[in-house]
Design an enzyme around this catalytic site. Sequence first.
Site, short mmCIF file in Angstrom:
data_model
loop_
_atom_site.label_atom_id
_atom_site.label_comp_id
_atom_site.label_asym_id
_atom_site.label_seq_id
_atom_site.Cartn_x
_atom_site.Cartn_y
_atom_site.Cartn_z
N TYR A 140 0.80 -1.23 0.00
CA TYR A 140 0.00 0.00 0.00
C TYR A 140 0.83 1.28 0.00
O TYR A 140 0.30 2.36 -0.17
CB TYR A 140 -0.92 0.01 1.23
CG TYR A 140 -2.22 -0.71 1.01
CD1 TYR A 140 -2.24 -2.07 0.78
CD2 TYR A 140 -3.44 -0.03 1.01
CE1 TYR A 140 -3.43 -2.74 0.56
CE2 TYR A 140 -4.63 -0.68 0.78
CZ TYR A 140 -4.62 -2.03 0.56
OH TYR A 140 -5.80 -2.69 0.33
N LYS A 191 1.94 -15.60 2.92
CA LYS A 191 2.15 -16.44 1.74
C LYS A 191 3.65 -16.68 1.68
O LYS A 191 4.31 -16.34 0.70
CB LYS A 191 1.61 -15.66 0.51
CG LYS A 191 1.69 -16.39 -0.80
CD LYS A 191 0.56 -17.36 -1.05
CE LYS A 191 0.82 -18.12 -2.34
NZ LYS A 191 -0.14 -19.21 -2.58
N ASP A 224 -4.19 -18.20 0.65
CA ASP A 224 -5.17 -18.88 -0.22
C ASP A 224 -5.94 -19.93 0.58
O ASP A 224 -7.17 -20.04 0.48
CB ASP A 224 -4.51 -19.47 -1.49
CG ASP A 224 -3.18 -20.17 -1.23
OD1 ASP A 224 -2.68 -20.13 -0.09
OD2 ASP A 224 -2.64 -20.77 -2.18
N ASP A 248 -7.01 -6.69 3.72
CA ASP A 248 -8.09 -6.03 2.97
C ASP A 248 -9.00 -7.07 2.34
O ASP A 248 -10.23 -7.01 2.45
CB ASP A 248 -7.47 -5.14 1.88
CG ASP A 248 -8.53 -4.48 1.02
OD1 ASP A 248 -9.51 -3.95 1.58
OD2 ASP A 248 -8.39 -4.52 -0.22
N ASP A 252 -13.21 -8.44 3.54
CA ASP A 252 -14.46 -8.39 2.74
C ASP A 252 -15.09 -9.78 2.71
O ASP A 252 -16.30 -9.93 2.79
CB ASP A 252 -14.18 -7.90 1.31
CG ASP A 252 -14.39 -6.39 1.14
OD1 ASP A 252 -14.27 -5.65 2.13
OD2 ASP A 252 -14.66 -5.94 0.00
C1 LIG Z 1 -10.37 2.11 -0.48
C2 LIG Z 1 -9.18 1.29 -0.06
C3 LIG Z 1 -7.95 2.16 0.01
C4 LIG Z 1 -9.38 0.57 1.28
C5 LIG Z 1 -8.23 -0.41 1.54
O1 LIG Z 1 -7.83 -1.13 0.63
O2 LIG Z 1 -7.76 -0.43 2.66
C6 LIG Z 1 -10.68 -0.22 1.42
O3 LIG Z 1 -10.78 -1.26 0.51
C7 LIG Z 1 -10.79 -0.74 2.83
O4 LIG Z 1 -10.92 -1.95 2.99
O5 LIG Z 1 -10.77 0.08 3.77
MG LIG Z 2 -11.31 -3.10 1.40
#
Ligand SMILES: CC(C)[C@H](C(=O)O)[C@@H](O)C(=O)O
Ligand SMILES: [Mg+2]
Length: 350
Positions: A140, A191, A224, A248, A252
């Site tokens: 990042y 990884k 993975d 990240d 999700d």
């Molecule tokens: C928008 C992006 C920079 C951010 C990240 O990757 O951290 C988002 O996906 C999150 O999860 O907060």
């Molecule tokens: Mg994110």
Amino acid sequence: MSASIDIAVIAGDGIGPEVTAEAVKVLKEATASDGVELKITDYELGAAHWLATGETLTDATIDALRGHDAILFGAVGAAPGDTSIPSGLIERELLLKLRFSLDHYVNLRPSRLYRGVASPLADPGAIDFVVVREGTEGPYVGNGGVLRKGTPQEIATEVSVNTAFGVERVVRDGFRRANERPRKKLTYVHKHNVLVHAGHLWKRTVEAVAAEFPDVAVDYLHVDAATIFLVTDPARFDVIVTDNLFGDIITDLAAAVTGGIGLAASGNINMDRTAPSMFEPVHGSAPDIAGQQKADPTAAILSAALLLEHLGHGAAAARIEAAVAADIAGRNPASARPTSAIGDAIAAAL
Ligand SMILES: CC(C)[C@H](C(=O)O)[C@@H](O)C(=O)O
Ligand SMILES: [Mg+2]
Ligand SMILES: NC(=O)c1ccc[n+]([C@@H]2O[C@H](COP(=O)([O-])OP(=O)(O)OC[C@H]3O[C@@H](n4cnc5c(N)ncnc54)[C@H](O)[C@@H]3O)[C@@H](O)[C@H]2O)c1
């Protein structure tokens, strides 16, 4: 714990203002009933602000933000296909700049399967884990570039930066959290079968810090394989510590198996308290549903609870979480409520 709280609010773009309004509504209710004075200062920042002013985030604004106790962040960013703003500009120059400047090295993302939530998993078990995602390093940091751009010989690099200092402080935070939880289990995810330079630094660091926490059971998964178990056996996780990019992606996924991205909260935490921490839903600006009162504000509201907990108002945070849990348990999947109605119901339950 203090009798007043001074919060900066960056509502942002898309559904950011809609969900943040509900989080502020709930914060006001939770603090008022404890006799805590709540001061809110709004900051206009985000893609829409950049389009109107050309400004992403100035040093003066960062200095002003440093003066608050904490930051409540909504979401920023344009629709993925929107060409009016360069892709990544706001994400890098606003959101990541805040995380890096304010040294938010612990990106804390709890995952819990609330009662009444329909998980897409056949047999989810009791899901209750927390991801400690490194927040200031990894791929990042913007270390890279492009050679021979636009030619068939183009070479693009995005180099992951992992320092002994940065890895150790987040790994230690993961161990501390695991040590305080009943199951005392830490899974580190990387990884290191392929990313041998960064991966082996993480591996050696975990092994060294583990010696300080003899009660914590340590487990390792390649990222993975971690995605397999997040779907087939999420109950196995307690605390996960991982790097910025893996964190990240898996958070999700964790949100999706615990009822959806509309429920997933996070904190960008400066554990040394040298700058204010920032609390935000895991989700983005959701341009596909923005302005329609369709967004679920629960993630933003739970992020506000994490903010209160960080500032020492644990009882108020627990009351919000209980109100959210009760609201979720009573939801009728056949009749979705508008964003503000969900905020009203949770605020009223307080
Ligand atoms: C928008 C992006 C920079 C951010 C990240 O990757 O951290 C988002 O996906 C999150 O999860 O907060
Ligand atoms: Mg994110
Ligand atoms: N922290 C942040 O500010 C942040 C985080 C992620 C993405 N982004 C940005 O947001 C923009 C959109 O990104 P994306 O589409 O990849 O991710 P997103 O999280 O905005 O949306 C993904 C999907 O989830 C749904 N969704 C998101 N939040 C929801 C909620 N509260 N209630 C119900 N549904 C919800 C959206 O409608 C969409 O279908 C991009 O510009 C991206 O860079 C910002």
